[in-house]
Motif scaffolding. Structure first.
Motif, PDB file in Angstrom:
ATOM      1  N   THR A  46       0.850  -1.180   0.000  1.00 55.46           N
ATOM      2  CA  THR A  46       0.000   0.000   0.000  1.00 55.46           C
ATOM      3  C   THR A  46       0.889   1.233   0.000  1.00 55.46           C
ATOM      4  OG1 THR A  46      -1.708  -1.171   1.219  1.00 55.46           O
ATOM      5  CG2 THR A  46      -1.821   1.220   1.246  1.00 55.46           C
ATOM      6  N   ASP A  47       0.563   2.197  -0.854  1.00 48.36           N
ATOM      7  CA  ASP A  47       1.345   3.422  -0.961  1.00 48.36           C
ATOM      8  C   ASP A  47       0.424   4.551  -1.377  1.00 48.36           C
ATOM      9  OD1 ASP A  47       3.675   4.930  -0.769  1.00 48.36           O
ATOM     10  OD2 ASP A  47       4.295   4.514  -2.826  1.00 48.36           O
ATOM     11  N   SER A  48       0.878   5.787  -1.170  1.00 46.11           N
ATOM     12  CA  SER A  48       0.058   6.924  -1.594  1.00 46.11           C
ATOM     13  C   SER A  48       0.198   7.109  -3.099  1.00 46.11           C
ATOM     14  CB  SER A  48       0.461   8.188  -0.841  1.00 46.11           C
ATOM     15  OG  SER A  48       1.822   8.447  -1.028  1.00 46.11           O
ATOM     16  N   VAL A  49      -0.896   7.520  -3.726  1.00 46.29           N
ATOM     17  CA  VAL A  49      -0.933   7.687  -5.177  1.00 46.29           C
ATOM     18  C   VAL A  49      -0.100   8.888  -5.599  1.00 46.29           C
ATOM     19  CG1 VAL A  49      -2.473   8.091  -7.132  1.00 46.29           C
ATOM     20  CG2 VAL A  49      -3.167   6.566  -5.295  1.00 46.29           C
ATOM     21  N   SER A  50      -0.207   9.975  -4.843  1.00 49.58           N
ATOM     22  CA  SER A  50       0.616  11.156  -5.078  1.00 49.58           C
ATOM     23  C   SER A  50       1.175  11.611  -3.738  1.00 49.58           C
ATOM     24  CB  SER A  50      -0.210  12.264  -5.742  1.00 49.58           C
ATOM     25  OG  SER A  50      -1.297  12.619  -4.922  1.00 49.58           O
ATOM     26  N   LYS A  51       1.913  12.695  -3.741  1.00 44.41           N
ATOM     27  CA  LYS A  51       2.624  13.098  -2.534  1.00 44.41           C
ATOM     28  C   LYS A  51       1.702  13.229  -1.318  1.00 44.41           C
ATOM     29  CE  LYS A  51       6.275  16.140  -1.032  1.00 44.41           C
ATOM     30  NZ  LYS A  51       7.207  17.180  -1.421  1.00 44.41           N
ATOM     31  N   LYS A  52       0.602  13.938  -1.461  1.00 46.07           N
ATOM     32  CA  LYS A  52      -0.346  14.080  -0.360  1.00 46.07           C
ATOM     33  C   LYS A  52      -1.686  13.462  -0.729  1.00 46.07           C
ATOM     34  CE  LYS A  52       1.793  18.168   1.551  1.00 46.07           C
ATOM     35  NZ  LYS A  52       1.629  19.559   1.985  1.00 46.07           N
ATOM     36  N   GLY A  53      -1.653  12.529  -1.646  1.00 42.34           N
ATOM     37  CA  GLY A  53      -2.876  11.922  -2.144  1.00 42.34           C
ATOM     38  C   GLY A  53      -3.343  10.734  -1.321  1.00 42.34           C
ATOM     39  N   PRO A  54      -4.397  10.087  -1.795  1.00 44.62           N
ATOM     40  CA  PRO A  54      -4.953   8.941  -1.073  1.00 44.62           C
ATOM     41  C   PRO A  54      -4.045   7.720  -1.169  1.00 44.62           C
ATOM     42  CG  PRO A  54      -6.055   9.214  -3.171  1.00 44.62           C
ATOM     43  CD  PRO A  54      -5.140  10.391  -3.015  1.00 44.62           C
ATOM     44  N   LYS A  55      -4.244   6.802  -0.250  1.00 41.36           N
ATOM     45  CA  LYS A  55      -3.493   5.535  -0.251  1.00 41.36           C
ATOM     46  C   LYS A  55      -4.207   4.551  -1.179  1.00 41.36           C
ATOM     47  CE  LYS A  55      -0.665   6.330   3.339  1.00 41.36           C
ATOM     48  NZ  LYS A  55       0.730   6.445   3.220  1.00 41.36           N
ATOM     49  N   TYR A  56      -3.406   3.695  -1.800  1.00 37.10           N
ATOM     50  CA  TYR A  56      -3.962   2.672  -2.674  1.00 37.10           C
ATOM     51  C   TYR A  56      -3.185   1.385  -2.447  1.00 37.10           C
ATOM     52  CZ  TYR A  56      -5.367   0.177  -6.887  1.00 37.10           C
ATOM     53  OH  TYR A  56      -5.849  -0.763  -7.753  1.00 37.10           O
ATOM     54  N   SER A  57      -3.888   0.281  -2.386  1.00 38.60           N
ATOM     55  CA  SER A  57      -3.256  -1.015  -2.219  1.00 38.60           C
ATOM     56  C   SER A  57      -3.022  -1.607  -3.607  1.00 38.60           C
ATOM     57  CB  SER A  57      -4.154  -1.924  -1.383  1.00 38.60           C
ATOM     58  OG  SER A  57      -3.512  -3.137  -1.156  1.00 38.60           O
ATOM     59  N   TYR A  58      -1.788  -1.592  -4.058  1.00 34.89           N
ATOM     60  CA  TYR A  58      -1.443  -2.051  -5.397  1.00 34.89           C
ATOM     61  C   TYR A  58      -1.425  -3.575  -5.456  1.00 34.89           C
ATOM     62  CZ  TYR A  58      -0.034   2.715  -6.434  1.00 34.89           C
ATOM     63  OH  TYR A  58      -0.036   4.062  -6.634  1.00 34.89           O
ATOM     64  N   PRO A  59      -1.907  -4.151  -6.567  1.00 37.22           N
ATOM     65  CA  PRO A  59      -1.791  -5.611  -6.718  1.00 37.22           C
ATOM     66  C   PRO A  59      -0.328  -5.980  -6.994  1.00 37.22           C
ATOM     67  CG  PRO A  59      -2.755  -4.646  -8.684  1.00 37.22           C
ATOM     68  CD  PRO A  59      -2.622  -3.541  -7.682  1.00 37.22           C
ATOM     69  N   ALA A  60       0.044  -7.179  -6.622  1.00 39.61           N
ATOM     70  CA  ALA A  60       1.425  -7.626  -6.828  1.00 39.61           C
ATOM     71  C   ALA A  60       1.683  -7.829  -8.318  1.00 39.61           C
ATOM     72  CB  ALA A  60       1.678  -8.919  -6.075  1.00 39.61           C
ATOM     73  N   ARG A  61       2.708  -7.158  -8.803  1.00 42.02           N
ATOM     74  CA  ARG A  61       3.156  -7.298 -10.193  1.00 42.02           C
ATOM     75  C   ARG A  61       4.660  -7.562 -10.139  1.00 42.02           C
ATOM     76  NH1 ARG A  61      -0.183  -2.395 -10.643  1.00 42.02           N
ATOM     77  NH2 ARG A  61      -2.083  -2.960 -11.747  1.00 42.02           N
ATOM     78  N   PRO A  62       5.065  -8.817 -10.083  1.00 44.05           N
ATOM     79  CA  PRO A  62       6.502  -9.113  -9.938  1.00 44.05           C
ATOM     80  C   PRO A  62       7.309  -8.596 -11.123  1.00 44.05           C
ATOM     81  CG  PRO A  62       5.198 -11.134 -10.115  1.00 44.05           C
ATOM     82  CD  PRO A  62       4.251 -10.000 -10.140  1.00 44.05           C
ATOM     83  N   LEU A  63       8.184  -7.639 -10.861  1.00 41.93           N
ATOM     84  CA  LEU A  63       8.971  -7.011 -11.914  1.00 41.93           C
ATOM     85  C   LEU A  63      10.218  -7.816 -12.262  1.00 41.93           C
ATOM     86  CD1 LEU A  63       8.698  -3.330 -10.686  1.00 41.93           C
ATOM     87  CD2 LEU A  63       7.407  -4.420 -12.508  1.00 41.93           C
ATOM     88  N   LEU A  64      10.946  -8.234 -11.249  1.00 39.81           N
ATOM     89  CA  LEU A  64      12.172  -8.973 -11.486  1.00 39.81           C
ATOM     90  C   LEU A  64      12.027 -10.390 -10.945  1.00 39.81           C
ATOM     91  CD1 LEU A  64      14.839  -6.323 -10.463  1.00 39.81           C
ATOM     92  CD2 LEU A  64      14.011  -6.851 -12.740  1.00 39.81           C
ATOM     93  N   GLY A  65      12.630 -11.302 -11.618  1.00 40.58           N
ATOM     94  CA  GLY A  65      12.598 -12.693 -11.188  1.00 40.58           C
ATOM     95  C   GLY A  65      13.431 -13.533 -12.127  1.00 40.58           C
ATOM     96  N   PHE A  66      13.578 -14.768 -11.769  1.00 41.61           N
ATOM     97  CA  PHE A  66      14.452 -15.664 -12.514  1.00 41.61           C
ATOM     98  C   PHE A  66      13.622 -16.819 -13.040  1.00 41.61           C
ATOM     99  CE2 PHE A  66      18.751 -17.695 -12.780  1.00 41.61           C
ATOM    100  CZ  PHE A  66      19.346 -16.638 -13.417  1.00 41.61           C
ATOM    101  N   SER A  67      13.329 -16.804 -14.329  1.00 43.24           N
ATOM    102  CA  SER A  67      12.531 -17.861 -14.942  1.00 43.24           C
ATOM    103  C   SER A  67      13.451 -18.893 -15.598  1.00 43.24           C
ATOM    104  CB  SER A  67      11.589 -17.261 -15.990  1.00 43.24           C
ATOM    105  OG  SER A  67      12.335 -16.719 -17.060  1.00 43.24           O
ATOM    106  N   GLU A  68      12.859 -19.945 -16.110  1.00 36.92           N
ATOM    107  CA  GLU A  68      13.642 -20.972 -16.806  1.00 36.92           C
ATOM    108  C   GLU A  68      14.316 -20.392 -18.049  1.00 36.92           C
ATOM    109  OE1 GLU A  68      15.636 -24.241 -17.318  1.00 36.92           O
ATOM    110  OE2 GLU A  68      14.284 -23.989 -15.614  1.00 36.92           O
ATOM    111  N   GLU A  69      13.628 -19.473 -18.734  1.00 34.76           N
ATOM    112  CA  GLU A  69      14.225 -18.821 -19.908  1.00 34.76           C
ATOM    113  C   GLU A  69      15.448 -18.001 -19.504  1.00 34.76           C
ATOM    114  OE1 GLU A  69      10.827 -18.360 -19.240  1.00 34.76           O
ATOM    115  OE2 GLU A  69      10.210 -19.955 -20.594  1.00 34.76           O
ATOM    116  N   ASP A  70      15.383 -17.383 -18.314  1.00 35.37           N
ATOM    117  CA  ASP A  70      16.524 -16.599 -17.843  1.00 35.37           C
ATOM    118  C   ASP A  70      17.711 -17.495 -17.511  1.00 35.37           C
ATOM    119  OD1 ASP A  70      15.199 -14.165 -18.073  1.00 35.37           O
ATOM    120  OD2 ASP A  70      14.325 -14.333 -16.070  1.00 35.37           O
ATOM    121  N   ARG A  71      17.446 -18.665 -16.939  1.00 36.35           N
ATOM    122  CA  ARG A  71      18.535 -19.610 -16.660  1.00 36.35           C
ATOM    123  C   ARG A  71      19.209 -20.034 -17.961  1.00 36.35           C
ATOM    124  NH1 ARG A  71      14.461 -21.656 -13.628  1.00 36.35           N
ATOM    125  NH2 ARG A  71      14.577 -21.101 -11.461  1.00 36.35           N
ATOM    126  N   THR A  72      18.394 -20.340 -18.962  1.00 39.65           N
ATOM    127  CA  THR A  72      18.926 -20.713 -20.272  1.00 39.65           C
ATOM    128  C   THR A  72      19.711 -19.555 -20.874  1.00 39.65           C
ATOM    129  OG1 THR A  72      17.035 -22.166 -20.592  1.00 39.65           O
ATOM    130  CG2 THR A  72      18.302 -21.599 -22.552  1.00 39.65           C
TER     131      THR A  72
END
Length: 155
Positions: free
Chosen positions: A116-142
């Motif tokens: 959960t984080d604020s949308v803007s500096k003094k804006g409302p809070k929002y609970s963001y869904p998980a969007r995994p940006l970095l990770g290690f897949s089988e294609e990455d191992r290859t």
């Protein structure tokens, strides 16, 4: 998955141990750049490391101008965050790292873990869904194996 990473680390470590530290750093840097490119392409395709699509953005009201024309075009998610300015590589003879730096690191962590984080500096809070940006897949191992062999063959 952890066992695969340890096996890859042991295999790569045996190959890299035969090189001088400067050569190891150079090979690690080249492999890290290839890995960063792969991660950026996956973020652009809006997919997690497991291949699942990111949850859709929350719908916003469209801003209409004259004659009902939509002024704002749909922007791609994480367009700037995946650039080399923010997605940095660090390589030394013993390890390589691909990750975010600066203020972007906080934004990436919020989206990656679904916090959960604020949308803007003094804006409302929002609970963001998980969007995994970095990770290690089988294609990455290859990719790491092939990239390492390619760069070792050149040295």
């Amino acid at each position: 998955m952890s066992d695969d990473l340890h096996a890859l680390e042991a295999w790569a470590g045996a190959l890299l141990a035969k090189l001088q530290p400067a050569q190891r750093r150079a090979v690690n840097h080249k492999v890290a750049i290839d890995l960063r490119r792969s991660q950026a392409q996956r973020i652009k395709a809006q997919q997690g490391p497991d291949g699942a699509a990111y949850p859709a953005r929350k719908r916003r009201k469209e801003f209409k101008g004259k004659n009902g024309r939509i002024k704002r075009q749909k922007a791609a998610m994480f367009a700037k965050i995946r650039t080399a300015k923010y997605l940095k590589v660090h390589a030394d003879p013993g390890q390589l790292t691909v990750g975010f730096v600066g203020k972007v690191m906080h934004i990436a962590r919020v989206h990656h873990e679904g916090l959960t984080d604020s949308v803007s500096k003094k804006g409302p809070k929002y609970s963001y869904p998980a969007r995994p940006l970095l990770g290690f897949s089988e294609e990455d191992r290859t990719l790491v194996r092939e990239s390492l062999l390619t760069h070792l063959a050149q040295t």
